[in-house]
Design an enzyme around this catalytic site. Sequence first.
Site, PDB file in Angstrom:
ATOM      1  N   ARG A  64      -1.373 -17.114 -17.428  1.00  0.00           N
ATOM      2  CA  ARG A  64      -0.720 -15.885 -17.929  1.00  0.00           C
ATOM      3  C   ARG A  64       0.263 -16.068 -19.075  1.00  0.00           C
ATOM      4  O   ARG A  64       0.852 -15.100 -19.535  1.00  0.00           O
ATOM      5  CB  ARG A  64       0.006 -15.148 -16.796  1.00  0.00           C
ATOM      6  CG  ARG A  64      -0.867 -14.776 -15.598  1.00  0.00           C
ATOM      7  CD  ARG A  64      -2.002 -13.860 -15.985  1.00  0.00           C
ATOM      8  NE  ARG A  64      -2.740 -13.384 -14.815  1.00  0.00           N
ATOM      9  CZ  ARG A  64      -4.019 -13.055 -14.850  1.00  0.00           C
ATOM     10  NH1 ARG A  64      -4.699 -13.128 -15.985  1.00  0.00           N
ATOM     11  NH2 ARG A  64      -4.635 -12.636 -13.776  1.00  0.00           N
ATOM     12  N   HIS A 179     -19.088 -16.565 -17.771  1.00  0.00           N
ATOM     13  CA  HIS A 179     -18.787 -15.501 -16.811  1.00  0.00           C
ATOM     14  C   HIS A 179     -20.063 -14.657 -16.768  1.00  0.00           C
ATOM     15  O   HIS A 179     -20.349 -13.896 -17.692  1.00  0.00           O
ATOM     16  CB  HIS A 179     -17.599 -14.682 -17.314  1.00  0.00           C
ATOM     17  CG  HIS A 179     -17.329 -13.458 -16.497  1.00  0.00           C
ATOM     18  ND1 HIS A 179     -16.339 -13.400 -15.560  1.00  0.00           N
ATOM     19  CD2 HIS A 179     -17.927 -12.234 -16.461  1.00  0.00           C
ATOM     20  CE1 HIS A 179     -16.333 -12.205 -14.977  1.00  0.00           C
ATOM     21  NE2 HIS A 179     -17.293 -11.479 -15.523  1.00  0.00           N
ATOM     22  N   ASP A 305     -10.128 -19.667  -9.429  1.00  0.00           N
ATOM     23  CA  ASP A 305     -10.016 -18.430 -10.209  1.00  0.00           C
ATOM     24  C   ASP A 305      -8.638 -17.787  -9.964  1.00  0.00           C
ATOM     25  O   ASP A 305      -8.509 -16.565  -9.957  1.00  0.00           O
ATOM     26  CB  ASP A 305     -11.150 -17.459  -9.864  1.00  0.00           C
ATOM     27  CG  ASP A 305     -11.321 -16.373 -10.931  1.00  0.00           C
ATOM     28  OD1 ASP A 305     -10.569 -16.392 -11.930  1.00  0.00           O
ATOM     29  OD2 ASP A 305     -12.212 -15.523 -10.764  1.00  0.00           O
ATOM     30  N   HIS A 309      -1.208 -11.495 -10.282  1.00  0.00           N
ATOM     31  CA  HIS A 309      -0.847 -10.146 -10.745  1.00  0.00           C
ATOM     32  C   HIS A 309       0.412  -9.724 -10.003  1.00  0.00           C
ATOM     33  O   HIS A 309       0.553  -9.997  -8.817  1.00  0.00           O
ATOM     34  CB  HIS A 309      -1.965  -9.138 -10.441  1.00  0.00           C
ATOM     35  CG  HIS A 309      -3.179  -9.306 -11.297  1.00  0.00           C
ATOM     36  ND1 HIS A 309      -3.172  -9.125 -12.658  1.00  0.00           N
ATOM     37  CD2 HIS A 309      -4.443  -9.652 -10.976  1.00  0.00           C
ATOM     38  CE1 HIS A 309      -4.389  -9.353 -13.148  1.00  0.00           C
ATOM     39  NE2 HIS A 309      -5.186  -9.680 -12.141  1.00  0.00           N
TER      40      HIS A 309
END
Lengths: 425, 306
Positions: A64, A179, A305, A309
């Site tokens: 992030r 992906h 993964d 958040h």
Amino acid sequence: MKLLLKGGRIIDPSQKIDLNGDLLIAEGKIKEIAPEIHAESAKIINCQGLIVCPGLIDMHVHLREPGEEWKETIATGTLSAVAGGFCAVACMPNTKPPNDNAEVTRFILKKAAEANLARVFPVACITKAQKGEELTEFGELKDAGAVALSDDGYPVPDAGLMRLALEYAKNFDLPIISHSEELSLSQGGHVNEGLASAKLGLKGIPREGEAIAIFREVMLAKLTGYPVHIAHVSTRLGVEIIRAAKAQGIPVTAETAPHYFSLTEEATFGYRTNAKVNPPLRTDEDREAICQALADGTIDAIATDHAPHSPLEKVCEFEKAACGLIGLETALPLALRLVREKVFSLSRMIELMSLNPARILKISGGTLKPEAPADVTVFDPEKRWVVTEDALHSKSKNSPFLGWEMQGQALLTIVAGEIKFSRLN
Amino acid sequence: MEFRKKHILDIASLAPEEITFILDTAEALKEVLERPIPKVPTLRGKIVAHLFFEPSTRTRLSFERAAKTLSADIFNFTARMSSVEKGESLLDTVLNIKAMGADLFVIRHPNAGAPHFIAENIKTRVINAGDGFNAHPTQALLDLLTVREKKGDFKGLKVAIIGDIRHSRVAHSDIVAFRKMGAEVFVSGPATMLPPEREALGARVCYQLEEALKDADVVMALRVQKERHGRALFPSVREYARYFGINQERLSLAKEDCLLMHPGPINWGVELSPELENDPRSVILTQVTNGVAVRMALLVLLLGGE
């Protein structure tokens, strides 16, 4: 400084080692493995009853930073990594700005060096701004320190462009990570198509979409002769295509994440946003196929993964919630569940979480061979603990496993011969 | 030896002895170009039609200079501003020019195989001056002549061709030509521009530039032909220059007495670093001069016996 790990069960699939004994580390490197080692002036760490293995490597995380530091930073993300037993992580490029140029790659490496916890291997974008239109400068990115390329949360929508990426990567020997998602089928979806979509009244994401996308990548790997790595496989259909491709000698590798072998779509019932991920959690049939694929070699790696958040993105309507869950600190105990269920052996688990990620990304690590960098994980496969927000080191707490009692935990994480995290007193 | 070919469509259909004979003839005719009055009457009364369906500067001027030196007359045809723009078919266009009395067609065409098609359908001699991605035999012959002048022989030479191999007619013809004459050919460049097979047309495909350049006797950079790709095959010109451009450092991997070649037009700063502009190893302008000699030789060999 010398470290002498005494009396642990040392497992190193790269050398087919599984023995009770001692491991000596000096000058940042592995020096010796033997039933009994005496070393002067070494700090002795008692590893009785513990597993000593090559440092775990998570080949798929999101840190992030830059851009969304309220969710995670490189410092907090790598702290979460070492707390989970990971000596190294490969971070995906969907930062803000995305890692599609050498400056961002260098920034990530600088921050990682400052944090000085887990090793960080940047994965850069395949296409500029992950838009799927123009290739990024693979040469520059590699020179800046990128180890692989991926558009992360997005498939490269154009097969012709993906072909060029696989071809152009040949010059630079950069792994390409796909992906695999057929956007025309998944767009607007939030959960698995089937029971979950029906029960929750949400648009579904069909499993066939993943299969179609994986099949395309496999065919492009065949066409170009260049390996493609499939990220986060979630379906039985996907597994079957990869298995068939490998049987034909097509160069393809794959990873899955702990949530795909630990949970099913039922975890989303009640609109639990912490279980909202992309690809979505599937059915029990898929889960079982994933377990089988981990055991038989069809899937090569377990990657978390890890997608932090904040409540801003998760405490809201399910449809508006962001996709992703954090996984660095729960991956090891979840994998150990499969060991206890006899899905695969401890040695195979270490292959999936250390040796194979290193091989696929062509990075150091994954081995306890003498003179290799001393990246070592020590864990207690029996230790029971409860996943709580306080127990987790990630800046975000979006885990669907909150409240679960886990069995197994990393106790010591050593990177380049230095202890980066310890739960030993 | 007697030269029996009616057309020069590609290198593949020429035997090594025929190639040697063409080069010998070119070498002999090159002397004419150095005379105070560089003109001989060899092809007086012959008409050479230059049919250029695609832009060209040096190939066209080179053929023109060759024909004029040999005193042939010239029809110059360009597709632009011609009846082709009105929709006339290739065959009709050529039949009309033939009806006006052309003895030989020099054809440059964007479609691969167009010169072969004309050679098959019209009873006139044809020289392929470049067709699509397919072949550019006169360029390959002038490259051979240039290397032979400097190196004497082709046996055992290592030729490195760098750049867009997949879309280059020059590369296709050069690979076949050098291989045929006994040299080893290595190709390298962005993998998106390399043949998909590791061994293509007998050339060794290298994904690392260094492997191709190491100990090379001949280093040939190709032009980046952006107009041909339809989409970008590499991320940026800057990255191309940095990782695939030939500069002093890369050239030093080749043999000390290597030859630096380029079929032109050169994008300085892209395929070749500007520091190489006056490099003693460069034979790029010799290639241009030899182009005239080779084309004179072909005109004489195809028309002279009639």
